[in-house]
Motif scaffolding. Sequence first.
Motif, short mmCIF file in Angstrom:
data_model
loop_
_atom_site.label_atom_id
_atom_site.label_comp_id
_atom_site.label_asym_id
_atom_site.label_seq_id
_atom_site.Cartn_x
_atom_site.Cartn_y
_atom_site.Cartn_z
N ARG A 166 80.72 49.59 53.28
CA ARG A 166 79.33 49.48 53.12
C ARG A 166 78.79 48.73 51.83
O ARG A 166 77.89 48.14 51.61
N GLN A 224 85.63 52.94 54.12
CA GLN A 224 84.41 52.91 54.72
C GLN A 224 83.34 52.56 53.43
O GLN A 224 82.25 51.93 53.64
N SER A 225 83.76 53.17 52.38
CA SER A 225 82.95 52.91 51.16
C SER A 225 82.76 51.36 50.84
O SER A 225 81.73 50.77 50.54
N GLU A 248 73.41 42.13 52.04
CA GLU A 248 72.06 42.11 52.21
C GLU A 248 71.35 41.69 50.76
O GLU A 248 70.32 41.20 50.83
N ASP A 262 78.56 45.26 53.00
CA ASP A 262 77.34 45.07 53.60
C ASP A 262 76.18 45.14 52.82
O ASP A 262 75.32 44.32 52.97
N ARG A 263 76.18 45.80 51.70
CA ARG A 263 75.34 46.00 50.69
C ARG A 263 75.19 44.51 49.89
O ARG A 263 74.15 43.91 49.83
#
Length: 205
Positions: free
Chosen positions: A120, A116-117, A127, A123-124
């Motif tokens: 994330r 999950q990390s 972004e 995803d970061r």
Amino acid sequence: MKLTALEIKQQQFEKSLRGYDVSEVNAYLNLVANEWEHMVGKMKEMEAQLDKMDEKLKHYERVEQALHETLQTAKDSAEQKLVGAKKESRNIIEKAEMESDAIVREANQKRQQIRQSILRLLDRREEIIGGMKSYLEMAQDSLQHFSRDDASLFSLPKEDTGYSGEQEERRKQESASTKKRSQQKEEQPVPPGAENLDDILDDID
């Protein structure tokens, strides 16, 4: 009838006309009495030895009984220890299996958390890349807009060769204002998160 050596020696026989020789009979009786006395002594000695052997036999029987009880106790104790050892080994195995299951579950949970990390972080990363693209597009638009500004800002108006000091001062102010606007465009702030882009990308890699 119990016969003693003295009774043999004192035994009397009736005399007859054609009887045995008295001296021979007495001599034989003395011999028999001596042998009898010797045999009685042997018998007493054998009885004493027999009594000792009986005592030893009883002692050995008591020792045998004690050994038998000791062996039985040792056997019972060994069986109890064996049962206890088997039970303890089963408990140890069950405990080890429970601990191993717990370790596997914990490892799976940590693996899921790490996954999950990573998701994330990805995803970061997207972004940040999107922010960089937006910043670059904005900077490119600003550059194109700056390049399309009127040329009159960067050229002097056609005037007579003899212009006054006031016109010269106005030209200097316009030139300083243009330079300031250019510096302000170059110092526009970057999007949030883009300043640490290299460190973040290194961590992700």
